[in-house]
Design an enzyme around this catalytic site. Structure first.
Site, short mmCIF file in Angstrom:
data_model
loop_
_atom_site.label_atom_id
_atom_site.label_comp_id
_atom_site.label_asym_id
_atom_site.label_seq_id
_atom_site.Cartn_x
_atom_site.Cartn_y
_atom_site.Cartn_z
N ASP A 1 3.16 9.04 -0.69
CA ASP A 1 2.00 8.94 0.20
C ASP A 1 1.80 7.53 0.76
O ASP A 1 0.66 7.12 1.06
CB ASP A 1 0.70 9.38 -0.52
CG ASP A 1 0.79 10.81 -0.99
OD1 ASP A 1 1.55 11.58 -0.38
OD2 ASP A 1 0.10 11.15 -1.96
N LYS B 1 4.89 7.39 5.10
CA LYS B 1 6.24 7.56 5.64
C LYS B 1 6.21 8.36 6.95
O LYS B 1 6.87 7.99 7.92
CB LYS B 1 7.12 8.31 4.61
CG LYS B 1 7.30 7.55 3.31
CD LYS B 1 8.05 8.37 2.27
CE LYS B 1 7.30 9.54 1.72
NZ LYS B 1 6.11 9.21 0.91
N GLY C 1 3.70 15.79 1.70
CA GLY C 1 2.72 16.00 2.77
C GLY C 1 2.75 14.75 3.62
O GLY C 1 2.32 13.69 3.18
N HIS C 2 3.33 14.85 4.80
CA HIS C 2 3.49 13.68 5.67
C HIS C 2 2.54 13.81 6.86
O HIS C 2 2.66 14.74 7.67
CB HIS C 2 4.95 13.57 6.14
CG HIS C 2 5.90 13.28 5.01
ND1 HIS C 2 7.25 13.11 5.18
CD2 HIS C 2 5.67 13.12 3.68
CE1 HIS C 2 7.80 12.86 4.01
NE2 HIS C 2 6.88 12.87 3.09
N GLN D 1 8.34 11.71 -1.23
CA GLN D 1 7.87 11.09 -2.48
C GLN D 1 8.08 9.58 -2.41
O GLN D 1 8.02 9.02 -1.33
CB GLN D 1 8.57 11.72 -3.71
CG GLN D 1 8.13 13.14 -4.00
CD GLN D 1 8.80 14.19 -3.13
OE1 GLN D 1 10.02 14.27 -3.09
NE2 GLN D 1 8.03 15.01 -2.43
P1 GDP Z 1 3.41 10.09 3.40
O1 GDP Z 1 3.49 11.21 2.42
O2 GDP Z 1 4.13 8.87 2.92
O3 GDP Z 1 3.82 10.47 4.79
O4 GDP Z 1 1.87 9.67 3.47
P2 GDP Z 1 0.60 10.67 3.52
O5 GDP Z 1 0.50 11.25 4.87
O6 GDP Z 1 0.62 11.60 2.37
O7 GDP Z 1 -0.57 9.67 3.20
C1 GDP Z 1 -0.84 8.57 3.99
C2 GDP Z 1 -2.31 8.67 4.42
O8 GDP Z 1 -2.72 7.44 4.95
C3 GDP Z 1 -2.52 9.67 5.54
O9 GDP Z 1 -3.79 10.21 5.44
C4 GDP Z 1 -2.39 8.80 6.80
O10 GDP Z 1 -3.07 9.36 7.91
C5 GDP Z 1 -3.05 7.55 6.33
N1 GDP Z 1 -2.58 6.28 6.93
C6 GDP Z 1 -1.30 5.93 7.24
N2 GDP Z 1 -1.26 4.65 7.65
C7 GDP Z 1 -2.53 4.18 7.57
C8 GDP Z 1 -3.13 2.92 7.83
O11 GDP Z 1 -2.49 1.94 8.18
N3 GDP Z 1 -4.48 2.82 7.62
C9 GDP Z 1 -5.23 3.86 7.20
N4 GDP Z 1 -6.53 3.66 7.03
N5 GDP Z 1 -4.70 5.07 6.95
C10 GDP Z 1 -3.36 5.22 7.12
P1 IMO Z 2 5.06 12.59 -0.22
O1 IMO Z 2 6.40 12.88 0.41
C1 IMO Z 2 2.74 11.86 -3.82
C2 IMO Z 2 4.01 13.93 -7.46
C3 IMO Z 2 3.10 14.99 -8.03
C4 IMO Z 2 3.45 14.89 -9.50
C5 IMO Z 2 4.95 14.60 -9.47
C6 IMO Z 2 5.83 15.83 -9.63
O2 IMO Z 2 3.92 13.18 0.50
O3 IMO Z 2 4.92 11.13 -0.50
P2 IMO Z 2 6.41 17.98 -8.15
O4 IMO Z 2 5.56 18.84 -7.28
O5 IMO Z 2 7.51 17.29 -7.44
O6 IMO Z 2 6.87 18.68 -9.39
O7 IMO Z 2 5.40 16.83 -8.71
O8 IMO Z 2 5.21 14.00 -8.22
N1 IMO Z 2 4.40 14.13 -6.04
C7 IMO Z 2 3.92 13.40 -5.03
N2 IMO Z 2 2.98 12.42 -5.02
N3 IMO Z 2 3.39 12.19 -2.68
C8 IMO Z 2 4.35 13.14 -2.69
O9 IMO Z 2 5.11 13.40 -1.61
C9 IMO Z 2 4.62 13.83 -3.89
N4 IMO Z 2 5.45 14.82 -4.24
C10 IMO Z 2 5.31 14.99 -5.55
O10 IMO Z 2 1.76 14.70 -7.79
O11 IMO Z 2 2.82 13.78 -10.07
MG MG Z 3 2.21 12.47 1.35
#
Ligand code: GDP
Ligand code: IMO
Ligand code: MG
Length: 430
Positions: free
Chosen positions: A13, A16, A40-41, A223
């Protein structure tokens, strides 16, 4: 031509999806190399938020080939839902999205085994997203799995039933776990039919051909490094290699064909699920970070655990991934603070160390912090590198000095536009 890789340096998270979307116009192909719908991207542009789970984050840009690589595990039901979401947003992915024949399928019984296994673990549970990731990769390495290419076989349903029955047998050991498979199974079989609308490809051939012909490839990780099956905080990890090497095995791209490695990290740290997190803030400061950064999981909605930036951890991630460029996310969130802390060392068995040891449970390591002057105020309107506050520039320089890697992208908000490119050759207009 070489393939670039973009991946997470912390516990997932990091942001990416946002940066893949920002960089996509520089490439011809975006290819996911591991993980599945546990990811979840989030991508935000034109006032609309999109969350992708299996589909590569290049899908919103024109003339891009999006590849679901062999290292990915695909749940057809979630995939179908994602496609329907895209269609509702006016994006038709039928020509721009292809799936590797060698990618493995997540079956409904994988999800059941995941849930039953977590239930049986009680307090020791991983905190899995319960998407069936672990059991699907177990079947892959156990040489039992079903692959996308098998859908084309006349014996597909037979093979499915055989593996399902094996899983049902395994589920008997979880006496207290009750389930009903029938609806999930019919949805799954229907989604398998839907999947056939997409082209199944031998992606390793296509990707190597693209490289030869000079079409740029960006490999998208899911991840983060601390969730890597080998180098993460085992056993509190996911079941795939999330590091750069995973892009080679997850796409069939040879190691000597890897170019830039973009390492994405937050200006602080978060983690969702169980497991060690040395700089975690359990009191109000952690809650303040969670509220300011809106730290709730994009897949499960769970609150993310929050803490300060951990330099020994970040340096470890830079090392195992061979990161060549850093992208710092969520600098705007720290605008809520006058001062922040950064972990520079750990106390480990009575010794001050600056690296990540074997075990980082709280009884093994205690973080040592230094206090940093912050950049109070609203950074989300920042667009010009010349306007970056001096204290933020100092934070950037400190991280660059510690890691030995330049920060080439600075993110100051979730929107595509809230991105400062610090390195000129990454700008889309160059
Ligand atoms: P990913 O899994 O690495 O693609 O990241 P996620 O989407 O799960 O989580 C990143 C969260 O941070 C999302 O809600 C984005 O909309 C938010 N986000 C990304 N970059 C920024 C930033 O620079 N500032 C803020 N406030 N939110 C951001
Ligand atoms: P993105 O791509 C954050 C965490 C879960 C749990 C562990 C194992 O959005 O960054 P799993 O479902 O793979 O058996 O879970 O890894 N986890 C993540 N945490 N971002 C993710 O993906 C994750 N995918 C799995 O919360 O601790
Ligand atoms: Mg994510």
């Amino acid at each position: 031509m070489k393939a670039d890789v973009l991946l997470g340096l912390q516990w997932g998270d990091e942001g990416k999806g946002k940066i893949v979307d920002v960089l996509t116009p520089k490439y011809g192909v975006i290819a996911r190399f591991q993980g599945g719908p546990n990811a979840g991207h989030t991508i935000i542009f034109d006032g609309k938020k999109h969350v992708l789970h299996t589909i590569p984050s290049g899908i919103f840009r024109d003339d891009i080939l999006n590849v679901v690589g062999n290292g990915v595990v695909v749940d057809p039901v979630i995939f179908k839902k994602e496609i329907e979401g895209l269609l509702e947003s006016g994006v038709s992915p039928f020509d721009s999205l292809v799936i590797s024949r060698k990618a493995h399928l997540i079956m409904p019984t994988h999800g059941l085994l995941d849930a039953a296994s977590e239930m049986a673990k009680g307090k020791l549970k991983i905190g899995s997203t319960l998407k069936g990731i672990g059991p699907a990769y177990m079947d892959k390495t156990g040489r039992n799995g079903l692959r996308i290419g098998d859908i084309e076989s006349a014996h597909f349903l037979e093979r499915y039933a055989l593996l399902r029955d094996k899983h049902v047998h395994m589920l008997v050991q979880f006496k207290d776990y009750k389930y009903d498979l029938s609806k999930a199974e019919s949805d799954w079989l229907e989604a398998i039919e839907y999947l056939k609308k997409f082209k199944f490809i031998d992606s390793e051939h296509i990707l190597n051909k693209e490289l030869k012909e000079g079409r740029g490839i960006l490999a998208e990780g899911a991840q983060g490094t601390m969730l890597d099956i080998d180098f993460g905080t085992y056993p509190f990890v996911t079941s795939s290699n999330t590091i750069t090497a995973g892009a080679c095995t997850g796409l069939g791209i040879p190691p000597n064909k890897i170019g830039e490695v973009f390492g994405i990290f937050k200006a602080y740290c978060t983690r969702v699920g169980s497991g060690p997190f040395p700089t975690e803030l359990l009191e109000e400061t952690g809650e303040k970070l969670r509220a300011a950064g809106f730290e709730f999981g994009a897949t499960t909605g769970r609150p993310r655990r929050c803490g300060w930036l951990d330099l020994p951890q970040l340096k470890y991630a830079v090392m195992v991934n061979g990161v060549t460029q850093l992208c710092m996310m969520k600098a705007d969130v720290l605008g809520e603070f006058d001062e922040i802390e950064v972990c520079t060392h750990y106390m480990h068995k009575g010794e001050k160390i600056d690296y990540l040891p074997y075990d980082i449970r709280p009884d093994e390591v205690q973080p040592i912090y230094k206090t940093i002057e912050c950049w109070p105020g609203d950074l989300t309107r920042l667009r010009d590198v010349a306007d970056i506050p001096a204290s933020l520039n100092a934070y950037i320089k400190m991280i660059e000095d510690e890691t030995g890697v330049p920060i080439s992208i600075l993110s100051v908000g979730p929107d595509r536009e809230q991105t400062l490119i610090l390195k000129s050759d990454l700008r889309n207009d160059t």
